[in-house]
Write an enzyme that holds these catalytic residues in place. Sequence first.
Site, short mmCIF file in Angstrom:
data_model
loop_
_atom_site.label_atom_id
_atom_site.label_comp_id
_atom_site.label_asym_id
_atom_site.label_seq_id
_atom_site.Cartn_x
_atom_site.Cartn_y
_atom_site.Cartn_z
N ASP A 12 -7.25 -7.17 -7.92
CA ASP A 12 -7.76 -8.13 -8.90
C ASP A 12 -9.09 -7.66 -9.50
O ASP A 12 -9.86 -6.95 -8.85
CB ASP A 12 -7.95 -9.49 -8.20
N ARG A 16 -12.13 -8.19 -15.69
CA ARG A 16 -13.57 -8.46 -15.64
C ARG A 16 -14.38 -7.16 -15.59
O ARG A 16 -15.44 -7.04 -16.19
CB ARG A 16 -13.90 -9.34 -14.41
N HIS A 29 -7.22 -1.86 -16.57
CA HIS A 29 -5.97 -1.52 -15.87
C HIS A 29 -5.84 0.00 -15.72
O HIS A 29 -5.38 0.49 -14.69
CB HIS A 29 -4.76 -2.10 -16.61
N GLU A 59 4.60 -13.89 -12.82
CA GLU A 59 3.82 -14.78 -13.70
C GLU A 59 3.03 -14.00 -14.77
O GLU A 59 2.58 -14.58 -15.76
CB GLU A 59 2.84 -15.64 -12.88
N TRP A 61 3.94 -12.07 -17.03
CA TRP A 61 4.57 -12.01 -18.36
C TRP A 61 3.93 -12.99 -19.32
O TRP A 61 4.04 -12.85 -20.54
CB TRP A 61 6.07 -12.31 -18.28
N LEU A 130 3.74 8.00 4.99
CA LEU A 130 3.27 6.70 4.48
C LEU A 130 4.32 6.18 3.51
O LEU A 130 4.88 6.93 2.73
CB LEU A 130 1.95 6.91 3.72
#
Length: 236
Positions: A12, A16, A29, A59, A61, A130
């Site tokens: 997140d 910002r 992004h 959500e 979209w 991994l």
Amino acid sequence: MSLPLHIGFIMDGNGRWAQGKGLPRKMGHEAGAKALEKIIDHCRTIGIQCATFYAFSTENWSRPKEEVDALMSLLDRYIAELHRKISSGEADVYKDVQIRFVGDLSVFSEERYSRIRELENLTDKPHSRLRINIAINYGGRNEIVSAVNRFIAENPGRPLTEKDISLRLYTEGCSDPDLIIRTAGEMRLSNFLIWQSAYAEYYSSPVYWPDFTPKELDIALEAFSKRTRKFGNVAK
Ligand code: FPP
């Protein structure tokens, strides 16, 4: 120091981060994708077995079309870049790393879907060091409903157990996450791994995702190692 086997990351704060620098949100992004690679590398180095990254929710979209388009373009470039790096053996970061895209992939175009599956197949080795899950068009409730529907189709009339659901989740093959990390100081799960994280420890990092470095991950791991996990029992 006791390490989690499986970590879930809620990445997140990209928007910002960009806005704070006077940049368009999509640049956040782009920077987030760079941070992601460094964190994958660190997880591989320190011996984490599984890491799940929340890249795009069911959500998301509803965001402005420009931002959704930018994220989908980033996803396509990310897939192509990983394909190139892995097939050329150029970067150690993905050596012995098994990659899975988790979520409802049926909404994507045939072309994007087949590129995703090609990339996954390229990393499909039995003794992976991994496993990483990149969650796209992912929603925890949607995942549970899809698992239950699969169970009903396969076992008409048989009562459902917890194991029946666990075995049909997108993260099948990974143990339940021991630790969920969310950046940007937020304290919400936002429909992420809601079944699997029933007993996960939760850690909120104050930094925005693009600034979440391996050092920040080490701080989270240090905090995790000090937690007493009780799984409903009393402290031992
Ligand atoms: C949430 O931050 C982040 C996202 C919705 C996208 C996460 C994507 C990446 C980290 C890049 C990697 C992506 C792919 C497709 C491989 P936000 O934009 O909601 O931040 P804000 O709360 O500050 O606005």
